[in-house]
Design a protein around this motif. Structure first.
Motif, mmCIF file in Angstrom:
data_model
loop_
_atom_site.group_PDB
_atom_site.id
_atom_site.type_symbol
_atom_site.label_atom_id
_atom_site.label_comp_id
_atom_site.label_asym_id
_atom_site.label_seq_id
_atom_site.Cartn_x
_atom_site.Cartn_y
_atom_site.Cartn_z
ATOM 1 N N LEU A 238 -25.193 11.306 3.762
ATOM 2 C CA LEU A 238 -23.847 10.751 3.940
ATOM 3 C C LEU A 238 -23.599 9.595 2.971
ATOM 4 O O LEU A 238 -22.528 9.501 2.362
ATOM 5 N N LEU A 239 -24.589 8.730 2.806
ATOM 6 C CA LEU A 239 -24.427 7.584 1.911
ATOM 7 C C LEU A 239 -24.398 8.009 0.450
ATOM 8 O O LEU A 239 -23.669 7.423 -0.368
ATOM 9 N N LEU A 240 -25.162 9.025 0.098
ATOM 10 C CA LEU A 240 -25.163 9.520 -1.276
ATOM 11 C C LEU A 240 -23.779 10.033 -1.671
ATOM 12 O O LEU A 240 -23.347 9.882 -2.818
ATOM 13 N N GLY A 241 -23.081 10.628 -0.714
ATOM 14 C CA GLY A 241 -21.721 11.084 -0.999
ATOM 15 C C GLY A 241 -20.702 9.960 -0.957
ATOM 16 O O GLY A 241 -19.711 9.982 -1.695
ATOM 17 N N ALA A 242 -20.952 8.940 -0.126
ATOM 18 C CA ALA A 242 -19.933 7.913 0.117
ATOM 19 C C ALA A 242 -19.898 6.802 -0.923
ATOM 20 O O ALA A 242 -18.818 6.383 -1.357
ATOM 21 N N LEU A 243 -21.054 6.289 -1.319
ATOM 22 C CA LEU A 243 -21.090 5.067 -2.127
ATOM 23 C C LEU A 243 -20.383 5.200 -3.483
ATOM 24 O O LEU A 243 -19.651 4.275 -3.880
ATOM 25 N N PRO A 244 -20.556 6.307 -4.225
ATOM 26 C CA PRO A 244 -19.809 6.416 -5.486
ATOM 27 C C PRO A 244 -18.291 6.418 -5.271
ATOM 28 O O PRO A 244 -17.543 5.856 -6.078
ATOM 29 N N VAL A 245 -17.851 7.036 -4.175
ATOM 30 C CA VAL A 245 -16.417 7.080 -3.886
ATOM 31 C C VAL A 245 -15.890 5.671 -3.594
ATOM 32 O O VAL A 245 -14.817 5.281 -4.069
ATOM 33 N N ILE A 246 -16.651 4.895 -2.821
ATOM 34 C CA ILE A 246 -16.242 3.523 -2.515
ATOM 35 C C ILE A 246 -16.144 2.704 -3.799
ATOM 36 O O ILE A 246 -15.182 1.946 -4.012
ATOM 37 N N ALA A 247 -17.138 2.855 -4.681
ATOM 38 C CA ALA A 247 -17.149 2.087 -5.928
ATOM 39 C C ALA A 247 -15.918 2.397 -6.775
ATOM 40 O O ALA A 247 -15.283 1.491 -7.337
ATOM 41 N N VAL A 248 -15.551 3.670 -6.870
ATOM 42 C CA VAL A 248 -14.408 4.063 -7.697
ATOM 43 C C VAL A 248 -13.096 3.607 -7.070
ATOM 44 O O VAL A 248 -12.231 3.023 -7.741
ATOM 45 N N LEU A 249 -12.928 3.851 -5.773
ATOM 46 C CA LEU A 249 -11.649 3.546 -5.131
ATOM 47 C C LEU A 249 -11.418 2.048 -4.955
ATOM 48 O O LEU A 249 -10.267 1.607 -4.894
ATOM 49 N N ARG A 250 -12.476 1.255 -4.851
ATOM 50 C CA ARG A 250 -12.279 -0.189 -4.773
ATOM 51 C C ARG A 250 -11.760 -0.733 -6.108
ATOM 52 O O ARG A 250 -10.999 -1.701 -6.146
ATOM 53 N N ARG A 251 -12.157 -0.099 -7.201
ATOM 54 C CA ARG A 251 -11.669 -0.540 -8.506
ATOM 55 C C ARG A 251 -10.272 -0.001 -8.792
ATOM 56 O O ARG A 251 -9.465 -0.673 -9.438
ATOM 57 N N ARG A 252 -10.000 1.202 -8.334
ATOM 58 C CA ARG A 252 -8.684 1.812 -8.565
ATOM 59 C C ARG A 252 -8.129 2.331 -7.238
ATOM 60 O O ARG A 252 -8.078 3.532 -6.995
ATOM 61 N N PRO A 253 -7.729 1.421 -6.357
ATOM 62 C CA PRO A 253 -7.232 1.863 -5.045
ATOM 63 C C PRO A 253 -5.946 2.663 -5.167
ATOM 64 O O PRO A 253 -5.059 2.306 -5.958
ATOM 65 N N PRO A 254 -5.838 3.761 -4.431
ATOM 66 C CA PRO A 254 -4.605 4.554 -4.483
ATOM 67 C C PRO A 254 -3.453 3.779 -3.862
ATOM 68 O O PRO A 254 -3.640 2.996 -2.930
ATOM 69 N N ARG A 255 -2.271 3.987 -4.374
ATOM 70 C CA ARG A 255 -1.082 3.323 -3.855
ATOM 71 C C ARG A 255 -0.433 4.244 -2.831
ATOM 72 O O ARG A 255 0.076 5.310 -3.183
ATOM 73 N N ILE A 256 -0.473 3.828 -1.588
ATOM 74 C CA ILE A 256 0.057 4.632 -0.487
ATOM 75 C C ILE A 256 1.079 3.792 0.259
ATOM 76 O O ILE A 256 0.835 2.616 0.554
ATOM 77 N N GLY A 257 2.231 4.389 0.560
ATOM 78 C CA GLY A 257 3.232 3.684 1.335
ATOM 79 C C GLY A 257 2.680 3.256 2.685
ATOM 80 O O GLY A 257 1.844 3.949 3.278
ATOM 81 N N ASP A 258 3.128 2.099 3.170
ATOM 82 C CA ASP A 258 2.555 1.543 4.393
ATOM 83 C C ASP A 258 2.703 2.493 5.574
ATOM 84 O O ASP A 258 1.762 2.707 6.340
ATOM 85 N N ARG A 259 3.881 3.061 5.765
ATOM 86 C CA ARG A 259 4.090 3.941 6.912
ATOM 87 C C ARG A 259 3.299 5.240 6.760
ATOM 88 O O ARG A 259 2.734 5.759 7.733
ATOM 89 N N THR A 260 3.234 5.779 5.529
ATOM 90 C CA THR A 260 2.411 6.973 5.282
ATOM 91 C C THR A 260 0.949 6.685 5.585
ATOM 92 O O THR A 260 0.233 7.511 6.165
ATOM 93 N N HIS A 261 0.498 5.497 5.206
ATOM 94 C CA HIS A 261 -0.879 5.073 5.460
ATOM 95 C C HIS A 261 -1.162 5.053 6.965
ATOM 96 O O HIS A 261 -2.212 5.522 7.428
ATOM 97 N N ALA A 262 -0.212 4.521 7.738
ATOM 98 C CA ALA A 262 -0.388 4.459 9.189
ATOM 99 C C ALA A 262 -0.427 5.855 9.804
ATOM 100 O O ALA A 262 -1.249 6.137 10.685
ATOM 101 N N TRP A 263 0.440 6.737 9.346
ATOM 102 C CA TRP A 263 0.442 8.112 9.868
ATOM 103 C C TRP A 263 -0.850 8.839 9.491
ATOM 104 O O TRP A 263 -1.381 9.633 10.276
ATOM 105 N N ALA A 264 -1.376 8.581 8.286
ATOM 106 C CA ALA A 264 -2.631 9.214 7.869
ATOM 107 C C ALA A 264 -3.781 8.755 8.767
ATOM 108 O O ALA A 264 -4.662 9.549 9.123
#
Length: 281
Positions: A238-264
């Motif tokens: 689980l960690l082998l799959g997760a850590l690279p994703v965290i590293a990438v998304l923390r540097r380039r976080p996706p822009r998601i509308g607040d209400r869409t984020h809450a519904w997700a």
């Protein structure tokens, strides 16, 4: 095949750590129950323990790469973090003693009640007007609300119960802390980001208790190698799959509308409920 599935779910836990502050948490529990199905009723106990270890690493890494100004909302939050840790330790100890069957149903019931609360009670899908200094719903400011310094809108009195429930059920701190911070007026982006250090505080003692616990006798018969009540193979994949994703998304976080984020967030809770019900079918 189990390892490939765990790696895939690891990628998902990386996404949910960054986008929803879960740190792995309840996303990991259904897949570990499935992967360790040979343990029978002990699979749930192993799943919650393994989830705690995954949460420590994911939430710790996500916190480490979070910009310091964002974490400023937790400044002075030592009592809050300490009480979360105490609750996490007590919850993990209780999980070792409780029968696994009821814990499994309690996990599903709790997530279902949380989902119902998010959908039916105002303040989550469409946040209330924030307290002074909490930041407007459309902004990314992070100061805590007045009268709750360092808590980001989360009352310290709730910290120990939150930590205990999160560790006992393996749901992760985000399921309890994000709705509270959201209703304090924070954006989803701020609430989910702050959920990671809060999750780390409760998951660290829970993971220690789990790693030092007695291995279930059924594990040896089923050929599942455990450290305490933790499945290191599942946690590692689980960690082998997760850590690279965290590293990438923390540097380039996706822009998601607040209400869409809450519904997700709410939708993901529904998916986890369906997964647990399918495992029991």
């Amino acid at each position: 095949m189990d390892v490939l599935a765990l790696l895939g779910i690891g990628v998902l836990t990386g996404l949910t750590t960054v986008l929803f502050g879960f740190g792995g948490g309840f996303v990991a529990v259904p897949v570990v129950v499935w992967a360790d199905g040979a343990l029978g009723t002990d699979a749930m106990r192993v799943a919650t323990a393994t989830s705690a270890v995954v949460m420590v690493v994911n939430a710790g890494f996500a916190t480490a790469v979070t910009p310091r100004p964002t974490l400023a909302a937790l400044r002075g939050g030592g009592p809050l973090l300490a009480l979360l840790a105490v609750g996490g330790a007590l919850g993990a100890l209780a999980a070792r003693l409780a029968p696994s069957g009821p814990v499994r149903w309690a996990f599903t019931a709790y997530v279902a009640l949380t989902l119902a609360d998010l959908l039916l009670r105002p303040g989550f899908l469409k946040p209330q007007a924030p307290a002074d200094g909490a930041g407007s719903p459309g902004s990314d400011s992070t100061p805590g609300s007045p009268g709750s310094p360092g808590g980001a809108g989360l009352p310290a009195v709730l910290a120990a119960p939150i930590g205990a429930v999160a560790a006992f059920l393996g749901v992760g701190g985000s399921v309890l802390t994000v709705p509270a911070m959201r209703r304090a007026g924070h954006t989803m982006r701020t609430a989910t980001t702050l959920a990671n250090p809060l999750t780390l505080a409760l998951a660290l003692p829970a993971a220690a208790v789990s790693l030092l616990g007695h291995t279930a006798p059924v594990a040896a018969r089923a050929g599942v190698p455990l450290v305490g009540t933790v499945d290191p193979r599942a946690a590692g994949a689980l960690l082998l799959g997760a850590l690279p994703v965290i590293a990438v998304l923390r540097r380039r976080p996706p822009r998601i509308g607040d209400r869409t984020h809450a519904w997700a967030y709410a939708t993901l809770l529904a998916v986890v409920i369906a997964a647990m019900l399918a495992l029991d079918a």
